[in-house]
Design an enzyme around this catalytic site. Sequence first.
Site, short mmCIF file in Angstrom:
data_model
loop_
_atom_site.label_atom_id
_atom_site.label_comp_id
_atom_site.label_asym_id
_atom_site.label_seq_id
_atom_site.Cartn_x
_atom_site.Cartn_y
_atom_site.Cartn_z
N LYS A 40 8.87 6.38 1.85
CA LYS A 40 9.33 4.99 1.77
C LYS A 40 10.68 4.83 2.54
O LYS A 40 10.82 3.68 3.22
CB LYS A 40 9.70 4.66 0.44
CG LYS A 40 8.70 4.30 -0.71
CD LYS A 40 7.44 3.04 -0.24
CE LYS A 40 6.88 2.92 -1.36
NZ LYS A 40 5.99 2.03 -1.17
N ILE A 66 0.56 -1.16 -0.02
CA ILE A 66 0.07 0.05 0.02
C ILE A 66 0.80 1.27 -0.11
O ILE A 66 1.70 1.36 0.82
CB ILE A 66 -0.55 -0.13 1.31
CG1 ILE A 66 -1.72 -1.06 1.16
CG2 ILE A 66 -1.68 1.30 1.22
CD1 ILE A 66 -2.66 -1.41 2.54
N TYR A 74 9.80 11.35 -7.99
CA TYR A 74 9.39 10.54 -6.74
C TYR A 74 8.75 11.28 -5.60
O TYR A 74 8.07 10.99 -4.74
CB TYR A 74 10.15 9.30 -6.54
CG TYR A 74 9.66 8.13 -5.96
CD1 TYR A 74 8.68 7.46 -6.39
CD2 TYR A 74 10.06 7.54 -4.69
CE1 TYR A 74 8.03 6.26 -5.99
CE2 TYR A 74 9.42 6.57 -4.06
CZ TYR A 74 8.38 5.98 -4.69
OH TYR A 74 8.30 4.66 -3.93
#
Length: 262
Positions: free
Chosen positions: A163, A92, A156
């Site tokens: 992350k 997710i 990104y």
Amino acid sequence: MGFLSGKRILVTGVASKLSIAYGIAQAMHREGAELAFTYQNDKLKGRVEEFAAQLGSDIVLQCDVAEDASIDTMFAELGKVWPKFDGFVHSIGFAPGDQLDGDYVNAVTREGFKIAHDISSYSFVAMAKACRSMLNPGSALLTLSYLGAERAIPNYNVMGLAKASLEANVRYMANAMGPEGVRVNAISAGPIRTLAASGIKDFRKMLAHCEAVTPIRRTVTIEDVGNSAAFLCSDLSAGISGEVVHVDGGFSIAAMNELELK
């Protein structure tokens, strides 16, 4: 008999047959795991039910990881059929689209930052907290990361920060849950053409570059990631916890391979 026979594993994040989570579920099913699935909303329910049936499961539960009550309800429902189980796959991640384009400093907003970290990182530990008492000794929790956690990847942006947070989450969760016999790891997968990746600007260019300079000279597939995930959730990897395993064909270890192209 597969090396996951007797294991019950919950899989989140299946949105299509191109999803990394689908590749993981396929590999786990092949190795004998009994699977359950979640879906975010009614739009995805029928699709996930279809995929689950193909993989021998009729356990499909709604869960919006942005809401603690939804997570608690999902695990309460799962507990009716699986009082105990052996881990889950957290596949997710989300950031608003306007956060994934152009200059990071100009693009990032307070709200976008919060959303990316909440959905992409906090949800992992939120799920672990909610099901902690249901996990058998020997359970394994697995999440999906990306190289953008370690390096600045064009477009990104705030997802890279989320992350990085997720990878730190893995280490702290592994340390906290290890005494209970629960392992926690992440796979940092190379770029794969998925629905989620399509939201990143110039993703096709990223794929082409990766294929050209990666040591194995190809991009990885959902099957590659699925096989590694099945291993990390099995007793074959009983000594591995708190790790971020790169399944990227070696892309993350190489430097200046692009010089060979000139």
